[in-house]
Design a protein around this motif. Structure first.
Motif, PDB file in Angstrom:
ATOM      1  N   ARG A  32      60.610  80.636 -31.184  1.00 38.48           N
ATOM      2  CA  ARG A  32      60.417  81.066 -29.473  1.00 38.48           C
ATOM      3  C   ARG A  32      61.845  80.943 -28.995  1.00 38.48           C
ATOM      4  O   ARG A  32      62.094  81.661 -28.001  1.00 38.48           O
ATOM      5  CB  ARG A  32      59.304  80.292 -29.176  1.00 38.48           C
ATOM      6  CG  ARG A  32      58.957  80.524 -27.721  1.00 38.48           C
ATOM      7  CD  ARG A  32      57.745  79.952 -26.964  1.00 38.48           C
ATOM      8  NE  ARG A  32      57.847  78.543 -27.021  1.00 38.48           N
ATOM      9  CZ  ARG A  32      56.726  77.745 -26.821  1.00 38.48           C
ATOM     10  NH1 ARG A  32      55.502  78.492 -26.753  1.00 38.48           N
ATOM     11  NH2 ARG A  32      57.033  76.489 -26.871  1.00 38.48           N
ATOM     12  N   ARG A  35      64.297  83.241 -29.543  1.00 37.90           N
ATOM     13  CA  ARG A  35      64.018  84.667 -29.040  1.00 37.90           C
ATOM     14  C   ARG A  35      64.548  84.762 -27.638  1.00 37.90           C
ATOM     15  O   ARG A  35      64.931  85.672 -27.052  1.00 37.90           O
ATOM     16  CB  ARG A  35      62.401  84.949 -29.028  1.00 37.90           C
ATOM     17  CG  ARG A  35      61.585  85.315 -30.461  1.00 37.90           C
ATOM     18  CD  ARG A  35      60.511  85.412 -30.297  1.00 37.90           C
ATOM     19  NE  ARG A  35      59.855  86.422 -29.523  1.00 37.90           N
ATOM     20  CZ  ARG A  35      58.890  86.404 -28.427  1.00 37.90           C
ATOM     21  NH1 ARG A  35      58.029  85.610 -28.582  1.00 37.90           N
ATOM     22  NH2 ARG A  35      58.510  87.533 -27.611  1.00 37.90           N
ATOM     23  N   GLU A  38      68.235  85.015 -27.484  1.00 38.75           N
ATOM     24  CA  GLU A  38      68.438  86.243 -27.692  1.00 38.75           C
ATOM     25  C   GLU A  38      68.383  87.302 -26.339  1.00 38.75           C
ATOM     26  O   GLU A  38      69.359  88.180 -26.062  1.00 38.75           O
ATOM     27  CB  GLU A  38      67.771  87.087 -28.858  1.00 38.75           C
ATOM     28  CG  GLU A  38      68.227  86.365 -30.125  1.00 38.75           C
ATOM     29  CD  GLU A  38      69.736  86.663 -30.399  1.00 38.75           C
ATOM     30  OE1 GLU A  38      69.778  87.962 -30.571  1.00 38.75           O
ATOM     31  OE2 GLU A  38      70.585  85.853 -30.978  1.00 38.75           O
ATOM     32  N   VAL A 274      61.580  88.503 -22.341  1.00 38.91           N
ATOM     33  CA  VAL A 274      62.024  88.691 -23.589  1.00 38.91           C
ATOM     34  C   VAL A 274      61.928  90.030 -24.058  1.00 38.91           C
ATOM     35  O   VAL A 274      62.884  90.604 -24.808  1.00 38.91           O
ATOM     36  CB  VAL A 274      61.447  87.746 -24.807  1.00 38.91           C
ATOM     37  CG1 VAL A 274      61.779  86.249 -24.647  1.00 38.91           C
ATOM     38  CG2 VAL A 274      59.998  88.059 -24.980  1.00 38.91           C
TER      39      VAL A 274
END
Length: 294
Positions: A32, A35, A38, A274
């Protein structure tokens, strides 16, 4: 070229304490966290061209225990920042951190990221109350981190975060923590007011803060923002900009951007962020014009 500061919000924490009033993403989950990082990279890349007339003079990683993010990811985000933005050569980079996240594996990447000060959320430096406000770490590890990883005595790269106004310990514990702080090689201190069910009443908290101010002043620390102290020359430009409501670029969950007479706030919904971090129209939660300066 307009000077501006930059702040990354990384609201990650292993477990939220009973004194912590921040909106945080709890639990150790490396996938997580990756993520999220990113998504930060996509947001940085998407906005790089929007600030071509700005020079970034300081950068801060905050919002939680930012060092819970993978250090390599932090270094990669900083590489994108330096590639896409005009960053001043001597721009300081501060990082909200936990001593448990500092190791021989993480330090090379954090050095590559250009971190110039580590603000460790110790919350207490006095053993009697330490275990009540910091359940993640061992107080005895702080000298090891300072001496062998940071070389803090010679590099002036240590900051500490302490808790005050906490009803779970007595005021003497906080006073002793401040005294212990002055024995460290730290150059910066943030005092955080306890929130939630264990928060002491305002009178007790203000008395603790007043006592700390006196002790810190005697130790050569000046309060340059509310509850924020530094040795002369070691003030954090991002925290000073927040004090002055000065221009800043924000990235991440709940990030604030203030520029050219307007400010905007990013969503705090993790999944929305995200999934759409590269599209500011999808992640902007609120926007408003700033009052005109007379």
């Amino acid at each position: 070229m307009h000077d501006i500061v930059m702040k990354f919000e990384v609201p990650l924490i292993t477990r939220k304490a009973d004194w912590d009033g921040r909106e945080l993403v709890e639990g150790w989950d490396s996938a997580r966290a990756h993520r999220y990082m990113e998504a930060l990279k996509r947001e940085v890349a998407a906005n790089a061209g929007e600030f071509g007339d700005c020079r970034v003079t300081a950068i801060r990683w905050g919002g939680g225990i930012a060092s819970m993010a993978n250090a390599q990811d932090i270094a990669e985000v900083m590489r994108l920042v330096r590639r896409g933005f005009a960053v001043a050569d001597e721009a300081p980079v501060s990082l909200e951190a936990a001593i448990a996240n500092i190791s021989g594996a993480s330090m090379p990447f954090l050095k590559r990221a250009g971190v110039t000060r580590f603000d460790f959320e110790m919350m207490s430096l006095f053993p009697k109350g330490y275990s009540l406000v910091n359940t993640r770490e061992n107080l005895g590890d702080l000298p090891v981190i300072c001496d062998y990883f940071l070389h803090a005595a010679s590099r002036d790269n240590l900051g500490i975060v302490l808790l005050y106004g906490y009803a779970g310990t007595d005021g003497e514990n906080f006073r002793r923590s401040v005294v212990e702080f002055l024995r460290t090689p730290a150059v910066h201190l943030r005092l955080v007011r306890a929130a939630g069910p264990k928060a002491a009443d305002d009178g007790i908290a203000e008395a603790q803060l007043a006592r700390a101010r006196a002790i810190l002043a005697e130790g050569g620390f000046a309060e340059y923002a509310p509850g924020t102290f530094a040795k002369p020359g070691f003030e954090d430009p991002v925290l000073a900009a927040e004090r002055d409501r000065a221009p800043q670029i924000g990235f991440g969950l709940g990030a604030l951007t203030r520029c050219e007479g307007a400010e905007s706030l990013t969503t705090r919904d993790f999944e929305t962020y995200v999934a759409h971090s590269g599209d500011f129209t999808r992640i902007t939660e609120a926007a408003s014009a700033l009052p005109a300066v007379a």
